[in-house]
Structure formats: C-alpha cells, structure tokens
Design a protein around this motif. Sequence first.
Motif, short mmCIF file in Angstrom:
data_model
loop_
_atom_site.label_atom_id
_atom_site.label_comp_id
_atom_site.label_asym_id
_atom_site.label_seq_id
_atom_site.Cartn_x
_atom_site.Cartn_y
_atom_site.Cartn_z
N ILE A 88 0.86 -1.19 0.00
CA ILE A 88 0.00 0.00 0.00
C ILE A 88 0.89 1.24 0.00
O ILE A 88 2.02 1.21 0.49
N LYS A 89 0.38 2.33 -0.55
CA LYS A 89 1.12 3.59 -0.49
C LYS A 89 1.42 3.92 0.96
O LYS A 89 0.53 3.98 1.80
N GLY A 90 2.70 4.15 1.28
CA GLY A 90 3.08 4.37 2.67
C GLY A 90 3.03 3.10 3.48
O GLY A 90 2.80 3.13 4.69
N GLY A 91 3.24 1.97 2.82
CA GLY A 91 3.06 0.66 3.46
C GLY A 91 3.92 0.41 4.68
O GLY A 91 3.48 -0.20 5.65
N LEU A 179 -9.21 0.63 17.39
CA LEU A 179 -9.64 1.87 16.74
C LEU A 179 -8.50 2.89 16.66
O LEU A 179 -8.33 3.57 15.64
N VAL A 180 -7.71 2.99 17.72
CA VAL A 180 -6.54 3.87 17.70
C VAL A 180 -5.61 3.47 16.55
O VAL A 180 -5.14 4.31 15.77
N GLY A 181 -5.35 2.17 16.44
CA GLY A 181 -4.48 1.68 15.37
C GLY A 181 -5.04 1.97 13.99
O GLY A 181 -4.31 2.41 13.09
N LEU A 182 -6.34 1.76 13.78
CA LEU A 182 -6.96 2.00 12.47
C LEU A 182 -6.88 3.47 12.07
O LEU A 182 -6.57 3.79 10.91
N LEU A 183 -7.17 4.37 13.00
CA LEU A 183 -7.09 5.80 12.69
C LEU A 183 -5.67 6.21 12.34
O LEU A 183 -5.44 7.03 11.45
N GLN A 184 -4.70 5.63 13.04
CA GLN A 184 -3.31 5.96 12.74
C GLN A 184 -2.89 5.42 11.37
O GLN A 184 -2.11 6.06 10.66
N MET A 185 -3.40 4.27 10.98
CA MET A 185 -3.13 3.74 9.64
C MET A 185 -3.70 4.65 8.56
O MET A 185 -3.06 4.90 7.53
N ILE A 186 -4.91 5.15 8.79
CA ILE A 186 -5.53 6.08 7.83
C ILE A 186 -4.69 7.33 7.69
O ILE A 186 -4.47 7.84 6.57
N LEU A 187 -4.18 7.85 8.81
CA LEU A 187 -3.30 9.02 8.77
C LEU A 187 -2.02 8.73 7.99
O LEU A 187 -1.54 9.57 7.21
N CYS A 188 -1.46 7.55 8.21
CA CYS A 188 -0.24 7.16 7.48
C CYS A 188 -0.49 7.15 5.98
O CYS A 188 0.34 7.65 5.19
N TYR A 189 -1.62 6.60 5.58
CA TYR A 189 -1.95 6.55 4.15
C TYR A 189 -2.14 7.96 3.59
O TYR A 189 -1.67 8.29 2.50
N TYR A 190 -2.84 8.80 4.35
CA TYR A 190 -3.10 10.18 3.91
C TYR A 190 -1.78 10.94 3.67
O TYR A 190 -1.59 11.56 2.62
#
Length: 426
Positions: A88-91, A179-190
């Motif tokens: 993934i981008k920013g994998g 949920l903390v982990g998922l939000l941080q993954m979304i930020l990484c992708y962004y």
Amino acid sequence: MSALMLFLSFVVLIFLGVPIAFALGISSLVYIFTNDISLTVLAQKMYAGLNSFVLVAIPGFVLAGNLMNNGGISKRIVEFADAIVGFIKGGLAIANVVASMIFAGVSGTALADTASIGPIIIPAMVQQGYDPDFSAAVTAASSTVGPIIPPSVPMIIAGTLVGTSITKMFVAGMIPGILVGLLQMILCYYFAVKRNYPRSELNSLKQIWEKFKGAIWAILMPAIMIFGILGGFFTPTEASIVTVIYGLIVGLFVYKELQLKDIPRILVESIRSTAAIMVLVGFANTFAWILASEQIPQLIADSILSISDNPIVVILLVNLFLLFVGMFMETIAALIILFPVLLPVLTSVGMDPIQAGVMVVLNLVIGLNTPPVGVCLYVASNIAKISIARLTVAILPFIIANIVVLMLVSYIPHFTLFLPRLLFGM
C-alpha cells in the motif's frame, strides 16, 4: 501550609529533572518531616501500595516481553507486518502501526514498544525515503496502543486501585486499542499520498506465508494469554507466568536466537524495569495517602462538580485535567494518585467504572507523546536523531486522532463495554 510545601517541592524537583518516582518520594518526605510524622509511615504506606497479588503480573509481563524481544520477536513482527501491508502507499508506515498492535500483546507498555521496534523500523523508513520526523512520529504514536490492547500494565494498576476486574479491563481495551491503530493507519496513508512516500513490492502468497511462519509464535503469545484468561484457565497474574515459560521455549528452541548465557542479563534487565515500576508505585501510593489526608481529592471533586453537574461537561473537564496532567507526570504515578480521586466523580454522573478506567488510562497514555515529559517522544527522537520540537509538530495529527478515540470512549459506553457485556454479561 504543609500541602503547599508538598506541591512546591514536587514541582521544583520535576523541573530540576529528578525522576518522577524520587520526586514523589522526596516531596512525601518533606511533608512527613514538616508535620512531625514518624518515618515508619513512609514504609507502611509504600508496602500497602505494593501488597497486592495482582501486581505480581507486572514482573511476569516485563520478563516475558524481554525474553520474546531478545529472542527475535521485534524483527519478525516488523517483517510480517510489512509483508501484508507494505504494498500500500506508505506501506512501511502502516506496517509500523500493525507491528505495534501485535507487539502490544507482548509488552504491555508503550515505552517497551518504542524502544524495541523503533531501532528496527525508523532507520528502515528513512532509508526508503520517509522523513525522519514522520518516521519517529508514527513509531512513538503507535506505541500508545500498547497500554490499551491487553496485556496492559496501566490497566493492571488501575484495576488493582479500585478493585475492578483486571480481565474485564483487558477486554474493555480491545476495541479502543484497535480503533486507535486503524485511525493511525488512515493518517499514514493520507500523508503517504500527500508527500508521495514509497510503497514496498507486492509480496507473493508464498512470501507472505514464509513471513507469517516466522511471526506466528509471536502472534500466538497474546492469543494464548487472552483466550486463557477469558476461558478461565488462569488469572492475569498466572497468565504472566505462562507467557514467561512460552517466551523461554520460543526463544530457546523455536527462534533459537535466545541463548542460555543471555538469560542472566535479561533477568537483570527485567528486575531493573520491575523495580523502577514498583518503587514508583510505592512512592505514588504514599503521595496519594498524603493527598487524601489533606482532603485534596475531595477538593478536586468538589471543584469539578461545582462548575457543572452535567455529565457531558464533567467528563470533558476530567479529560482536559488528565490531558494536562499527562504532559507533566508519568502514567503510572498519575494513575495511582488520580484514578481513585476521579472515579467517584465519573461514577456520580453515570459512567461505569470499567469505562472510566479505560478513559483515564487512554488519557494518560496520550501524555507519553506530549512534551515536556513524554518519554516515548524522547526515545523516538533519540533514535531518529531529530529535535523534540520537530517531532512534536510531526506527531500532532496522531495525538488528535488519539483524542478522537478518547472522546468516543468517554461519551459512548459501547466502545468499552460491548465486549465485557457480551462475554461476562455485565
């Protein structure tokens, strides 16, 4: 006047850079001397704070984490995480978060996560083209999952303080931690898309399987512990000993990166870490007793409730207070001193003690990444060789994401109570 001396001495010692445990102990001594109280009280209150069977779990989990880490767990977790999400981008940044979520089930502390995974993944991210401040920010921020997903040293202490089930506390932390982990993954992708960070090559199913086989023993460790506790096979304290035995077997005979000659050194490291925690617990308990004798907890509770008795406002005020405290005080010390004080305030507005425990722990864990005392911030900045100021700016979006989860935990009971109600019929 004596209470003023207590606070003044504590604040002065903190700003002088004295470790939080000794700052609590010395300021407690100042109070004892100024009030002509017998020194035996210090020993009595310290012992009272440590005299709990549940706290035996702490050295067990610390030793288990050290055994698994020295046995090659960190490297394999990072490699497996990169294999499944690296394309993934920013994998690699996303893999950093995934690795922390897996490692959370081994160490139980945010600092152990940062110190173990950081030296492996921060240089790898920088080498791939990520900015050093972003690499360090992801590592420090994702480590806060550690004390939320079980096992969790702060959860053990929180449950012990108010007589709440440690097992239920562990289970209640699962959804917020994920949920903390998922939000941080979304930020990484962004940020990866915005800054054009690289992606790793797509792994074949065979390559993913090979990485999985390498990491499976690390992944099984928290799974065995959680299902063992939930199934009633052992208590959290007994679970810590089971994980020590498991860590020994895996490190010596499966990964074979742990040597018998390493065990004395690992034991000494674990004893030092445990001793530091226990000294902190003992002194913090003494400090909390002094606050109680001066009726400071009642004063804090009355002050909050005098502003408003609206549950939304009261919970918000408690959150703001804890976020502020977390900037200046170590998590365990703040937990011991403040949780028994704030729990009656939170339950008075209808909050369940389990939900309150998760909320308070998450609040104080966020403080691990905020200056001036954020220990994970300092460890990550040291590994990445960047300034605290630069890292603080980079980590701010991740802190905001954690605060979003904090608000959900604070105001929507289902985020913490759904699993305990489902499993235990609360």
